[in-house]
Each structure stands twice: as C-alpha cells, then as structure tokens.
Scaffold this motif. Structure first.
Motif, PDB file in Angstrom:
ATOM      1  N   ILE A 105       1.078  -1.293   0.063  1.00  0.00           N
ATOM      2  CA  ILE A 105       0.005   0.269   0.089  1.00  0.00           C
ATOM      3  C   ILE A 105       1.135   1.161  -0.241  1.00  0.00           C
ATOM      4  N   SER A 161       0.390   3.223  -3.133  1.00  0.00           N
ATOM      5  CA  SER A 161      -0.387   4.623  -2.295  1.00  0.00           C
ATOM      6  C   SER A 161      -0.385   6.215  -3.336  1.00  0.00           C
ATOM      7  N   TRP A 194      -9.276   9.714  -2.790  1.00  0.00           N
ATOM      8  CA  TRP A 194      -9.309   8.962  -1.646  1.00  0.00           C
ATOM      9  C   TRP A 194     -10.359   7.291  -1.528  1.00  0.00           C
ATOM     10  N   PHE A 238      -7.799   4.529  -1.821  1.00  0.00           N
ATOM     11  CA  PHE A 238      -7.227   3.813  -1.016  1.00  0.00           C
ATOM     12  C   PHE A 238      -8.669   2.916  -0.311  1.00  0.00           C
ATOM     13  N   GLY A 260      -2.271   8.107   3.504  1.00  0.00           N
ATOM     14  CA  GLY A 260      -3.277   7.942   3.166  1.00  0.00           C
ATOM     15  C   GLY A 260      -3.991   9.193   2.647  1.00  0.00           C
TER      16      GLY A 260
END
Length: 334
Positions: A157, A161, A169, A172, A251
């Motif tokens: 990730i 990401s 998002w 994500f 994130g």
C-alpha cells in the motif's frame, strides 16, 4: 422443502379438531426479537452502540454548530488554546481544531465503513464459492488467498498509494479492502464446506436449484451471523489502518484531513500544544473501543452457545429457583 414434505405426508387434508399439531418453529421475526433481547442484555454493547451513534452524530452534524470551516484559517488566533471562539483551539496556521477533528472523524468513519463493506462482500463471495464448488475452483481461489496473504500489505500500500494521487480517496478505500478479506474468506470457506452437506442444501440441489442461487439463498444467510460480527470489528480495524497509513503520509492527502493526518500533524507539538493531538487521539480510541464492545455483544447475541449468552439465562434460572425456594419456605411456615 420442509413445506413440500409436510404437504405430501398429509394427503388427507386438514386435521380434525382433536388432532394435536406441532408447535410452529420460530420465524425470523421471533429470532430477531431474541437476538435484540440478548443484545440489549449486554450492557457494554449498548454503551458501545450509543457511543458510536454519538460519534456519527458528531461527525456528520457537528459542522452545523460551528461557524468555522476545517480549511479556513483565523490568522488572528494562531495556536490558541480551547476557548469560547475556538472550542478545540487552533493549529499553527489558525485553522479551527474542532472543525478539523470533525472533518477527520467523518473521513475516517466513511473509509472504515466502506473498507469493511467491500472486504466483507469479497470475502463472503470468494469463501462461499470455494467451499461450495470445491475441486479446481477451491484450489484456484485458495491459491489466490494464500498469494495475497504472502504479500506484505502495508508495504504494498505504501508503494502503490503515492501513484494514486489523482484517483482520490476512494481508490485508497479499494486498496485497503483488497488486503483485508483473506482471513474472513478462509473462515467462510470452512463454514460453507460443512453447510453444503446439510439436508436443506441437498434438497435444493435435488430440486435443480442453480448453484449461485443456493449460495445466496442458503449458504450466505447461514453464515450471516459471523459476517456481521466480522464486519463490525473490521470497521475498527480499517479505521486504525487508515489512521496508520495517513499518519505516515500514505493515506488521505492534503488539503483533506483524517484522524491520521491530524495525529501526524500534532505529534511533534503535543507536549506544548496538547489540544492539537489529544482530541483526535481520544476520538480514535473511543471509536475503536466502542466498536469492539459492539462486536462482543453481537457475538453473544447471535451465538446462543457463547458464555455471554448463557450468563443472563443462568441468572434468570437462579432467580426463579430462589423465588420458588422463598415461596416454599413461606408455605411451610404457614
């Protein structure tokens, strides 16, 4: 199938008035009332439900009670402590911490719910298909599960990401859900293998019902209790995963905020300006704790063999026994 057998076994028509009839099995509504009663009997689970509802109310309704926007700075109040103007204080650029905490809580809750939903749906489909079909389908799907378990999810990730900055998002969320379903799929597979040998599944097969219809109508409803509990706990785990990844910058991206970005921004200043860190940290801990309490309560409510479900029953039995003993003593003394 039970209804068909019952009709064929009684060709003589309706029974007479003196014929004893078997009591009807409790339907879904009766079982729902029993589960609800067990859940309400678990006081800590009720506390968890109330806390989660209050947190959702704060996240999605808190913006209506504050005049500040999470991205709008107040240059006249930099790093101000909590006050009547700024309830949670302000950060280094004058942004209202209360508005930012509400926005971060809202984003983390939405991400946690979507990740839990997507991962649970994927795990239930893969596990049920692998357990029901068996053979090469089972081997292929379990090979995929084992392959996904080998990959270090956090490392993957963090690598993928940054390449999804333009996707938003939601990408994500899908990335988190992609690495959060394998263990649940294995459990669902094991439960499906035992369920496919049950009489109601065999009867549906003999009646020519399609395999996918059997999975959706007979297999998945019988593992729904486990899936509900797992999805509930997965919400807290997904929020923690999002927080950890956002804390390290993988994130939610600026200018948006989440609990993880707020914790990352306030960690270095927490000793001097504690309101920048502890409000977001407190809400995170409170939410995860409440979700775990709900998961424990659902486990006891949906599983009649669990210790928590038997405890209220034993206490009621003891209370009745004590009442009968008191009545007996009164009758003897009289």
């Amino acid at each position: 199938m039970t209804a068909v057998i019952a009709e064929s076994a009684d060709p003589a028509g309706p029974t007479g008035p003196g014929t004893p009839t078997a009591p009807a099995a409790p339907g879904p509504t009766g079982r729902g009332r029993i589960v609800l009663a067990r859940l309400l009997a678990a006081r800590w689970a009720v506390v968890g439900v109330v806390v989660v509802l209050l947190l959702f109310l704060l996240a999605f309704g808190g913006g209506l009670v504050t005049p500040w926007d999470y991205a709008t700075p107040d240059y006249g109040a930099l790093r101000q402590p909590p006050s009547g103007t700024h309830w949670f204080g302000t950060n280094g650029v004058g942004q209202d911490v209360f508005a930012q905490t509400i926005r971060g809580l809202q984003k983390s809750l939405v991400i946690g719910l979507l990740v839990a939903l997507f991962s649970t749906v994927l795990a239930s489909l893969v596990g049920a298909c692998a357990g029901y079909f068996g053979g090469w389908t089972d081997r292929l799907l379990m090979f995929l599960v084992d392959l996904m378990l080998v990959f270090p999810s956090f490392l993957v990730i963090t690598i993928v990401s940054p390449r999804l900055k333009g996707a938003g998002w939601l990408a994500f969320v899908l990335l988190l859900a992609l690495f959060n379903w394998m263990i649940t799929a294995r459990v669902v597979r094991s439960m499906t293998i035992s369920l496919r040998e049950r009489e109601f599944v065999r009867a549906a097969q003999f009646m020519g019902v399609r395999p996918l219809r059997i999975i959706f109508r007979h297999i998945l409803p019988n593992v729904a209790s486990f899936l509900i509990i797992d999805a509930t706990i997965a919400v807290g785990g997904a929020v923690m995963s999002e927080t950890a990844l956002s804390y390290f910058g993988f994130g939610v991206k600026a200018p948006d905020v989440s609990l993880g970005t707020l914790l990352a921004a306030g960690t270095s200043e927490a000793p001097v300006f504690p309101w920048l860190f502890y409000f977001a940290a407190g809400l995170l801990v409170l939410f995860v704790l409440a979700v775990n309490l709900i998961g424990d309560g659902l486990r006891d409510a949906l599983d009649p063999t669990s210790e928590g479900a038997r405890r209220p029953r034993r206490s009621r039995t003891r209370a009745r026994a004590r009442a009968r003993a008191r009545a007996t003593r009164k009758g003897t003394s009289a």
